[in-house]
Design a protein around this motif. Structure first.
Motif, PDB file in Angstrom:
ATOM      1  N   LYS A   1      38.496  32.256  44.134  1.00 28.62           N
ATOM      2  CA  LYS A   1      39.486  32.951  44.952  1.00 28.62           C
ATOM      3  C   LYS A   1      39.249  32.588  46.415  1.00 28.62           C
ATOM      4  O   LYS A   1      38.106  32.591  46.889  1.00 28.62           O
ATOM      5  CB  LYS A   1      39.342  34.462  44.769  1.00 28.62           C
ATOM      6  CG  LYS A   1      39.744  34.970  43.392  1.00 28.62           C
ATOM      7  CD  LYS A   1      41.264  34.958  43.223  1.00 28.62           C
ATOM      8  CE  LYS A   1      41.650  35.873  42.089  1.00 28.62           C
ATOM      9  NZ  LYS A   1      42.180  37.137  42.533  1.00 28.62           N
TER      10      LYS A   1
ATOM     11  N   HIS B   1      46.764  39.928  45.799  1.00 26.40           N
ATOM     12  CA  HIS B   1      45.635  40.602  46.448  1.00 26.40           C
ATOM     13  C   HIS B   1      45.683  40.621  47.969  1.00 26.40           C
ATOM     14  O   HIS B   1      45.007  41.446  48.583  1.00 26.40           O
ATOM     15  CB  HIS B   1      44.315  40.033  45.910  1.00 26.40           C
ATOM     16  CG  HIS B   1      44.051  40.523  44.528  1.00 26.40           C
ATOM     17  ND1 HIS B   1      44.506  39.849  43.416  1.00 26.40           N
ATOM     18  CD2 HIS B   1      43.451  41.640  44.079  1.00 26.40           C
ATOM     19  CE1 HIS B   1      44.181  40.538  42.336  1.00 26.40           C
ATOM     20  NE2 HIS B   1      43.530  41.623  42.707  1.00 26.40           N
TER      21      HIS B   1
ATOM     22  N   GLU C   1      49.036  39.818  38.846  1.00 24.55           N
ATOM     23  CA  GLU C   1      48.685  41.058  38.159  1.00 24.55           C
ATOM     24  C   GLU C   1      49.989  41.671  37.681  1.00 24.55           C
ATOM     25  O   GLU C   1      50.875  41.994  38.480  1.00 24.55           O
ATOM     26  CB  GLU C   1      47.906  41.986  39.100  1.00 24.55           C
ATOM     27  CG  GLU C   1      46.507  41.419  39.277  1.00 24.55           C
ATOM     28  CD  GLU C   1      45.559  42.272  40.084  1.00 24.55           C
ATOM     29  OE1 GLU C   1      44.346  42.017  39.997  1.00 24.55           O
ATOM     30  OE2 GLU C   1      46.008  43.184  40.806  1.00 24.55           O
TER      31      GLU C   1
ATOM     32  N   ASP D   1      36.848  36.820  45.415  1.00 24.84           N
ATOM     33  CA  ASP D   1      36.828  36.549  46.857  1.00 24.84           C
ATOM     34  C   ASP D   1      35.570  37.113  47.524  1.00 24.84           C
ATOM     35  O   ASP D   1      35.140  36.611  48.556  1.00 24.84           O
ATOM     36  CB  ASP D   1      38.083  37.200  47.478  1.00 24.84           C
ATOM     37  CG  ASP D   1      38.380  36.655  48.862  1.00 24.84           C
ATOM     38  OD1 ASP D   1      38.343  35.417  49.028  1.00 24.84           O
ATOM     39  OD2 ASP D   1      38.625  37.459  49.781  1.00 24.84           O
TER      40      ASP D   1
ATOM     41  N   ARG E   1      44.740  33.506  48.005  1.00 23.32           N
ATOM     42  CA  ARG E   1      45.280  34.884  48.061  1.00 23.32           C
ATOM     43  C   ARG E   1      45.146  35.402  49.486  1.00 23.32           C
ATOM     44  O   ARG E   1      44.401  36.328  49.773  1.00 23.32           O
ATOM     45  CB  ARG E   1      44.585  35.790  47.039  1.00 23.32           C
ATOM     46  CG  ARG E   1      43.136  35.506  46.733  1.00 23.32           C
ATOM     47  CD  ARG E   1      42.200  36.160  47.712  1.00 23.32           C
ATOM     48  NE  ARG E   1      41.939  37.554  47.423  1.00 23.32           N
ATOM     49  CZ  ARG E   1      41.861  38.484  48.370  1.00 23.32           C
ATOM     50  NH1 ARG E   1      41.961  38.153  49.647  1.00 23.32           N
ATOM     51  NH2 ARG E   1      41.609  39.750  48.050  1.00 23.32           N
TER      52      ARG E   1
ATOM     53  N   LYS F   1      35.226  45.172  37.932  1.00 17.84           N
ATOM     54  CA  LYS F   1      35.889  45.094  39.224  1.00 17.84           C
ATOM     55  C   LYS F   1      34.917  45.157  40.397  1.00 17.84           C
ATOM     56  O   LYS F   1      34.047  46.025  40.440  1.00 17.84           O
ATOM     57  CB  LYS F   1      36.865  46.281  39.386  1.00 17.84           C
ATOM     58  CG  LYS F   1      37.939  46.384  38.346  1.00 17.84           C
ATOM     59  CD  LYS F   1      38.756  45.127  38.148  1.00 17.84           C
ATOM     60  CE  LYS F   1      39.483  44.667  39.390  1.00 17.84           C
ATOM     61  NZ  LYS F   1      40.113  43.323  39.175  1.00 17.84           N
TER      62      LYS F   1
ATOM     63  N   ARG G   1      45.176  37.199  31.788  1.00 21.23           N
ATOM     64  CA  ARG G   1      44.066  38.027  32.302  1.00 21.23           C
ATOM     65  C   ARG G   1      43.903  39.131  31.261  1.00 21.23           C
ATOM     66  O   ARG G   1      44.317  40.268  31.456  1.00 21.23           O
ATOM     67  CB  ARG G   1      44.449  38.674  33.640  1.00 21.23           C
ATOM     68  CG  ARG G   1      44.362  37.827  34.889  1.00 21.23           C
ATOM     69  CD  ARG G   1      44.821  38.614  36.128  1.00 21.23           C
ATOM     70  NE  ARG G   1      43.949  39.710  36.496  1.00 21.23           N
ATOM     71  CZ  ARG G   1      43.317  39.826  37.657  1.00 21.23           C
ATOM     72  NH1 ARG G   1      43.420  38.893  38.586  1.00 21.23           N
ATOM     73  NH2 ARG G   1      42.575  40.886  37.903  1.00 21.23           N
TER      74      ARG G   1
HETATM   75  C1  PEP Z   1      41.219  40.381  41.168  1.00 19.55           C
HETATM   76  O1  PEP Z   1      41.704  39.287  40.869  1.00 19.55           O
HETATM   77  O2  PEP Z   1      41.418  41.408  40.500  1.00 19.55           O
HETATM   78  C2  PEP Z   1      40.428  40.495  42.420  1.00 19.55           C
HETATM   79  C3  PEP Z   1      39.563  41.463  42.622  1.00 19.55           C
HETATM   80  O3  PEP Z   1      40.744  39.531  43.293  1.00 19.55           O
HETATM   81  P1  PEP Z   1      40.011  39.045  44.628  1.00 19.55           P
HETATM   82  O4  PEP Z   1      38.614  38.675  44.254  1.00 19.55           O
HETATM   83  O5  PEP Z   1      40.846  37.881  45.037  1.00 19.55           O
HETATM   84  O6  PEP Z   1      40.095  40.182  45.618  1.00 19.55           O
END
Ligand code: PEP
Ligand code: CO
Length: 447
Positions: free
Chosen positions: A288, A351, A393, A265, A319, A112, A105
């Protein structure tokens, strides 16, 4: 009909609003002329390796920052995360006897999605921080305004990061003969340290044995080089679109911002702009899967992302959180199997396990992270599916962001070295410890 910009006709969530469209368009046209960051041939090799994962002949390891930042951009940080991922790969190989497909990553993980569009501090309400490619983390009105120029900086940082990663992967740093000298970061003694040393010594002995049989780095380049790929969430669609190109040798379309991209997600729903965009590119795609996932909707998303049901194309990154995984994962596996879909099953144990410490700091208990992975392994074993990977992460640095683990980080330790720009990461020791514990679990569950 898919086009690079057909996502604009769909529902786009978690995208910033840029006030100055002229400025945005000027940045995007600059980006469109920049060279690709990754090459179609590299993406095709990754696809091949992911086919092996889908078939149970390899294991996928994805890891790196929650959010890369401009301020933590240093060669040491890149090297340390790369090294820990290599070490985890060696450890996981010892548990599975399988090749590990390594995908960082890194080199593009900047944007974000946020649970709240704004943040309030001392009665002032500002737009939330959305990652360094969009706005600044400082609580300052002008810095929180989405600034398209940041995309150019993110591109340039990604290019330099990739340059260094390619040098590390090809230029001798990843040489297995030096596995002993990849130091254990901040771990100087203890069980994990001893286990790593023993493993490194065993590898050294095997290499000596192979060399005696005539397998040398000269005739076996796999001994000195490794394949290393990059991934990020394809969230900031204008940026992804600008880096999407037609491959001159095949005529296929690739998003050249990373080898592998995923849909988060919060953006994986029917009619989503992110799903539309990803449906037209040849890159492997992650989706996700969290507790709110509707299985009928996922099948429609898979129809769109992978209409020919090709192996290695889609990775479902589950997740759910340690407490919820048993409620959701078995049904999802059954549904995917009933539908005859080929997917890679990966687990993101980060997550769904975020909690707040007593002073409100976001953290993740190591034992819950480990437990979610163990539950995934158990569930896949009883459903007869192949547990194919993990998505973490983590960082190569000695941060204090997740509680527990070998250093037994407590809630009151969190403030010592809490550097993440978004979610809490495993530190180097915790990541290596987790790799050993997962390797043990895989070995014990091997049929
Ligand atoms: C991420 O992988 O940083 C993330 C935001 O994950 P998710 O979409 O699963 O919440
Ligand atoms: Co995160």
């Amino acid at each position: 009909m898919w086009k690079k910009d057909s996502w604009k006709d769909y529902k786009a969530l978690h995208l910033p609003h840029y006030e100055d469209l002229n400025e945005l368009n000027s940045v995007l046209s600059t980006l469109k002329d920049f060279p690709p960051l990754v090459f179609a041939g590299e993406v095709r090799s990754l696809r091949k390796s992911l086919c092996e994962v889908a078939e149970g002949n390899a294991f996928l390891l994805q890891g790196g920052d929650c959010a890369e930042s401009f301020s933590e951009f240093r060669a040491d940080n890149i090297r340390d995360t790369f090294r820990v991922i290599l070490q985890m790969a060696v450890i996981l190989t010892s548990g599975t006897n399988l090749p590990i497909v390594k995908v960082g990553r890194m080199a593009g993980q900047f944007a974000k999605p946020r649970s709240s569009p704004t943040e309030i501090k001392n009665d002032e309400e500002l737009e939330s921080y959305r990652g360094d490619i969009i706005n600044g983390i400082e609580f300052d009105k002008s810095l929180r305004k989405p600034n398209p120029e940041r995309m150019l900086k993110a591109y340039s940082q990604s290019a330099s990061t990739l340059n260094l990663l390619r040098a590390f992967a090809d230029g001798g740093y990843a040489d297995l003969r030096y596995v002993n000298s990849w130091n254990m970061g901040f771990l100087k003694s203890g069980t994990e340290y001893e286990r790593y040393r023993n493993l490194a010594n065993k590898i050294q002995e095997s290499l000596n044995f192979m060399e005696a049989l005539g397998l040398t780095p000269k005739n076996t380049p796999q001994l000195t080089k490794t394949e290393y790929y990059t991934c990020h969430e394809a969230l900031l669609l204008p940026y992804e679109e600008a880096l999407t190109r037609e491959d001159s040798t095949t005529g296929d379309i690739y998003d050249t911002s990373a080898h592998f991209v995923w849909i988060g997600d919060r953006t994986r729903f029917e009619n989503s702009a992110h799903v539309e965009f990803c449906s037209g590119i040849k890159n492997p795609i992650g989706v996700k899967c969290g507790p709110t996932l509707d299985h009928d909707e996922l099948i429609k998303i898979l129809d769109k992302l992978n209409p020919d049901n090709l192996p290695g194309k889609v990775t479902l990154i589950c997740r759910y959180g340690n407490e919820k995984v048993q409620d959701h994962l078995p049904d999802l596996i059954k549904r995917i199997s009933d539908e005859g879909r080929v997917v890679i099953w990966s687990c993101d144990p980060m997550h769904g396990n975020t909690v707040k410490s007593s002073d409100g700091t976001k953290t993740r208990p190591f034992e819950n992270i480990l437990s979610e992975v163990k539950n995934n392994i158990k569930i896949h074993n009883s459903e007869g599916s192949w547990f194919g990977g993990i998505h973490l992460e983590m960082t190569g640095q000695n941060v204090t962001e997740c509680t527990g683990g070998i250093d037994d980080i407590s809630e009151s330790d969190l403030k010592d070295r809490y550097h993440t720009h978004c979610d809490p990461r495993l530190n180097a020791n915790q990541a290596i410890q987790l790799a050993f514990l997962i390797a043990d679990e895989l070995r014990n569950n091997a049929t």
